[in-house]
Design a protein around this motif. Structure first.
Motif, PDB file in Angstrom:
ATOM      1  N   ILE A 108       0.711  -1.229   0.088  1.00 31.76           N
ATOM      2  CA  ILE A 108      -0.085   0.087  -0.138  1.00 31.76           C
ATOM      3  C   ILE A 108       0.809   1.182   0.019  1.00 31.76           C
ATOM      4  CG2 ILE A 108      -1.998   1.267   1.375  1.00 31.76           C
ATOM      5  CD1 ILE A 108      -2.569  -1.353   0.014  1.00 31.76           C
ATOM      6  N   CYS A 109       0.735   2.010  -1.022  1.00 34.99           N
ATOM      7  CA  CYS A 109       1.360   3.307  -1.130  1.00 34.99           C
ATOM      8  C   CYS A 109       0.513   4.553  -1.039  1.00 34.99           C
ATOM      9  CB  CYS A 109       2.095   3.351  -2.384  1.00 34.99           C
ATOM     10  SG  CYS A 109       3.304   1.853  -2.799  1.00 34.99           S
ATOM     11  N   GLN A 110       1.358   5.752  -0.845  1.00 32.47           N
ATOM     12  CA  GLN A 110       0.377   6.836  -0.767  1.00 32.47           C
ATOM     13  C   GLN A 110       1.115   8.013  -1.436  1.00 32.47           C
ATOM     14  OE1 GLN A 110      -0.329   9.014   3.116  1.00 32.47           O
ATOM     15  NE2 GLN A 110      -2.180   9.300   2.570  1.00 32.47           N
ATOM     16  N   GLY A 111       0.510   8.944  -2.449  1.00 30.36           N
ATOM     17  CA  GLY A 111       1.004   9.920  -2.756  1.00 30.36           C
ATOM     18  C   GLY A 111       0.891   9.988  -4.372  1.00 30.36           C
ATOM     19  N   PRO A 112       1.083  10.953  -5.113  1.00 32.39           N
ATOM     20  CA  PRO A 112       1.093  10.990  -6.719  1.00 32.39           C
ATOM     21  C   PRO A 112       1.987   9.859  -7.310  1.00 32.39           C
ATOM     22  CG  PRO A 112       2.188  12.819  -5.881  1.00 32.39           C
ATOM     23  CD  PRO A 112       1.382  12.106  -4.799  1.00 32.39           C
ATOM     24  N   LEU A 113       1.691   9.436  -8.465  1.00 33.50           N
ATOM     25  CA  LEU A 113       2.497   8.208  -9.123  1.00 33.50           C
ATOM     26  C   LEU A 113       3.782   9.027  -9.574  1.00 33.50           C
ATOM     27  CD1 LEU A 113       0.026   6.734  -9.499  1.00 33.50           C
ATOM     28  CD2 LEU A 113       0.886   6.179 -12.033  1.00 33.50           C
ATOM     29  N   PRO A 114       5.026   8.049  -9.302  1.00 31.27           N
ATOM     30  CA  PRO A 114       6.316   8.788  -9.581  1.00 31.27           C
ATOM     31  C   PRO A 114       6.523   9.189 -11.049  1.00 31.27           C
ATOM     32  CG  PRO A 114       6.310   6.958  -8.192  1.00 31.27           C
ATOM     33  CD  PRO A 114       5.056   7.007  -8.788  1.00 31.27           C
ATOM     34  N   ALA A 115       7.449   9.957 -11.352  1.00 29.88           N
ATOM     35  CA  ALA A 115       7.816  10.504 -12.630  1.00 29.88           C
ATOM     36  C   ALA A 115       8.183   9.514 -13.632  1.00 29.88           C
ATOM     37  CB  ALA A 115       8.831  11.474 -12.658  1.00 29.88           C
ATOM     38  N   PRO A 116       8.929   8.328 -13.213  1.00 31.23           N
ATOM     39  CA  PRO A 116       9.227   7.227 -14.137  1.00 31.23           C
ATOM     40  C   PRO A 116       7.847   6.563 -14.703  1.00 31.23           C
ATOM     41  CG  PRO A 116      10.822   7.224 -12.439  1.00 31.23           C
ATOM     42  CD  PRO A 116       9.747   8.214 -12.059  1.00 31.23           C
ATOM     43  N   LEU A 117       6.910   6.337 -13.674  1.00 31.16           N
ATOM     44  CA  LEU A 117       5.677   5.457 -14.024  1.00 31.16           C
ATOM     45  C   LEU A 117       4.952   6.465 -15.079  1.00 31.16           C
ATOM     46  CD1 LEU A 117       4.542   3.834 -10.743  1.00 31.16           C
ATOM     47  CD2 LEU A 117       5.901   3.182 -12.465  1.00 31.16           C
ATOM     48  N   LEU A 122      -4.519   6.917  -2.031  1.00 34.70           N
ATOM     49  CA  LEU A 122      -3.958   5.507  -1.693  1.00 34.70           C
ATOM     50  C   LEU A 122      -4.091   4.847  -2.817  1.00 34.70           C
ATOM     51  CD1 LEU A 122      -5.724   5.183   1.808  1.00 34.70           C
ATOM     52  CD2 LEU A 122      -3.282   5.515   1.438  1.00 34.70           C
ATOM     53  N   PHE A 123      -2.923   3.681  -2.902  1.00 35.39           N
ATOM     54  CA  PHE A 123      -2.751   2.707  -4.012  1.00 35.39           C
ATOM     55  C   PHE A 123      -2.457   1.610  -3.486  1.00 35.39           C
ATOM     56  CE2 PHE A 123      -1.522   6.783  -5.898  1.00 35.39           C
ATOM     57  CZ  PHE A 123      -2.204   6.967  -7.255  1.00 35.39           C
ATOM     58  N   ALA A 124      -2.888   0.366  -3.973  1.00 35.29           N
ATOM     59  CA  ALA A 124      -2.480  -0.874  -3.707  1.00 35.29           C
ATOM     60  C   ALA A 124      -1.525  -1.250  -5.039  1.00 35.29           C
ATOM     61  CB  ALA A 124      -3.549  -1.745  -3.849  1.00 35.29           C
ATOM     62  N   VAL A 125      -0.400  -1.690  -4.570  1.00 35.16           N
ATOM     63  CA  VAL A 125       0.526  -2.264  -5.881  1.00 35.16           C
ATOM     64  C   VAL A 125       0.962  -3.682  -5.762  1.00 35.16           C
ATOM     65  CG1 VAL A 125       2.816  -1.975  -6.739  1.00 35.16           C
ATOM     66  CG2 VAL A 125       1.717  -0.136  -5.692  1.00 35.16           C
ATOM     67  N   PHE A 126       0.352  -4.620  -6.555  1.00 33.47           N
ATOM     68  CA  PHE A 126       0.651  -5.976  -6.739  1.00 33.47           C
ATOM     69  C   PHE A 126       1.875  -6.334  -7.567  1.00 33.47           C
ATOM     70  CE2 PHE A 126      -3.770  -5.308  -5.787  1.00 33.47           C
ATOM     71  CZ  PHE A 126      -4.562  -6.335  -5.248  1.00 33.47           C
ATOM     72  N   VAL A 127       2.414  -7.151  -6.937  1.00 29.66           N
ATOM     73  CA  VAL A 127       3.906  -7.383  -7.746  1.00 29.66           C
ATOM     74  C   VAL A 127       3.730  -8.924  -7.990  1.00 29.66           C
ATOM     75  CG1 VAL A 127       6.360  -7.702  -7.505  1.00 29.66           C
ATOM     76  CG2 VAL A 127       5.111  -6.066  -6.328  1.00 29.66           C
ATOM     77  N   LEU A 128       3.415  -8.878  -9.411  1.00 31.03           N
ATOM     78  CA  LEU A 128       2.928 -10.335  -9.938  1.00 31.03           C
ATOM     79  C   LEU A 128       4.041 -10.931 -11.000  1.00 31.03           C
ATOM     80  CD1 LEU A 128      -0.622  -9.224 -10.633  1.00 31.03           C
ATOM     81  CD2 LEU A 128       0.100 -10.538  -8.853  1.00 31.03           C
ATOM     82  N   GLU A 129       4.078 -12.250 -11.116  1.00 33.77           N
ATOM     83  CA  GLU A 129       4.750 -12.800 -12.270  1.00 33.77           C
ATOM     84  C   GLU A 129       4.435 -12.291 -13.510  1.00 33.77           C
ATOM     85  OE1 GLU A 129       4.577 -16.799 -13.654  1.00 33.77           O
ATOM     86  OE2 GLU A 129       2.624 -17.006 -12.317  1.00 33.77           O
TER      87      GLU A 129
END
Length: 386
Positions: free
Chosen positions: A117-126, A154-161
């Motif tokens: 779970i992350c918070q804040g605007p999307l980073p510039a690289p994304l 708030l964002f949920a980030v799923f790290v998937l294959e």
């Protein structure tokens, strides 16, 4: 690399440390190695902010629906891992080690490495990656540029294959490849039906990923018990150089019995199995009003099957989606698939059409194929399909 109604998907390098015996599936010579970089997919979902829309203009995912998707993703990933371990142990028990061309696949649900779970605007690289994808695939990009989210988002980030490309875009050119994909899907869904009373409820061809290999691997599964089988049976199927991965459980339904899987001894006195049902109530009428693709017919058939009681278990819905996948492959992929399937049906008819004109043989073969598909559709679960 992709987008959905409620999410954006990016590729990334993931610094990964294998921690369990299950990771041997992806290691050479069955050895667990140290830390390594691997390519993964990051599925990023904004949630919980009723004042800000998602990229498509729809309301953001609610915390309840996000919780359901996280639970389903992790549970099915672990189910696949446990199944691979069981297959490996079964082979060792019978002193029958895997051949170089065998893989104990067990199930085709996407492997989840982590959920954050992350918070804040999307980073510039994304954002730069998003701009690059839009410039390369302008026809596929429908979401708004995700640069408008506030500092408290708030964002949920799923790290998937990384699962490859979608079945919609994959090149499927032979009936053998198509049949392998259908069998991989059916075996995985049957396993999840039995273990988790699982329904995907949105298995369109954008939620099936396909990778290709240069070798003719054989995949190992356990065929679950049924009315005609009292025990699980080890099943080996040829891959024909294709492997599919099932993703996106946004609308899925399953039972996650953590007390049964994680606790030692008896269950607590206040244990209530109904509390462990994860599902989404499909109340959006727009989902059932769609036209122009058989995908929308499946949603309407699901509602009829469930009578709108979405917390119940209706494995027939998995068969509806398998039928959809079969129809899509036969009607939209290479014509060689239909010709090969018709020839196979003709060989089954054998003496019954010997000496008949070619047009009669072809018509009889096509009618047999239609009967096969009709029998497929009549099944009430993926276990029956098998």
């Amino acid at each position: 690399i992709g987008e959905a109604t409620y999410s954006e998907v990016f590729s990334a390098q993931w610094r990964y440390v294998p921690r369990t015996r299950y990771d041997r599936f992806n290691s050479k010579k069955g050895m667990v190695k140290g830390e390594r970089l691997m390519q993964v997919a990051l599925k990023i979902i904004p949630f919980g902010n009723s004042g800000v829309k998602s990229g498509t203009g729809e309301p953001q995912t609610t915390l309840r629906d996000l919780y359901q998707e996280i639970g389903a993703t992790l549970a099915l990933s672990r189910l696949s891992e446990r199944e691979r371990a069981k297959l490996q142990e079964a082979r060792l028990q019978h002193k029958s080690p895997l051949s170089p061309k065998e893989r104990e696949l067990g199930a085709n649900f996407v492997k989840a490495f982590r959920v954050c779970i992350c918070q804040g605007p999307l980073p510039a690289p994304l954002l730069r990656a998003w701009d690059r994808w839009k410039s390369e695939y302008p026809d596929l990009c429908e979401n708004t540029r995700p640069d408008y989210y506030p500092q408290n988002q708030l964002f949920a980030v799923f790290v998937l294959e990384m699962g490859g490309e979608t079945l919609e875009n994959a090149m499927i050119s032979t009936w053998k490849e198509a049949r392998s994909i259908i069998r991989q899907l059916a075996l995985s869904m049957a396993l999840a039906e039995r273990n988790s009373r699982f329904e995907h409820r949105d298995l369109h061809w954008g939620n099936i990923m396909v990778t290709r290999s240069n070798s003719h691997l054989t995949f190992l599964y356990q065929l679950p018990p049924s009315e005609t089988r009292q025990r699980s049976t080890l099943l080996s199927i040829p891959s024909y150089k294709v492997r599919c991965t099932i993703i996106d459980y946004t609308l899925s339904r399953l039972h996650i019995d953590n007390d049964e899987n994680d606790m030692v001894g008896t269950k607590p006195a206040n244990y209530d199995a109904s509390n462990n049902v994860f599902y989404v109530a499909l109340k959006d009428e727009a989902l059932f009003r769609g036209e122009g693709d058989i995908q929308y017919d499946v949603y309407r058939q699901m509602r009829k099957c469930s009578d709108g009681k979405w917390d119940g278990f209706y494995p027939k819905t998995n068969v509806l989606w398998l039928t959809y996948v079969l129809h899509k492959i036969i009607t939209t992929k290479s014509p060689a698939i239909r010709d090969e399937l018709t020839s196979f049906a003709q060989s089954k008819l054998g003496a019954a059409i010997a000496g008949a004109p070619e047009e009669i043989k072809r018509a009889a073969s096509q009618e047999l194929v239609r009967r096969w598909v009709a029998e497929f559709e009549q099944c009430e679960s993926c276990t029956q399909v098998l």
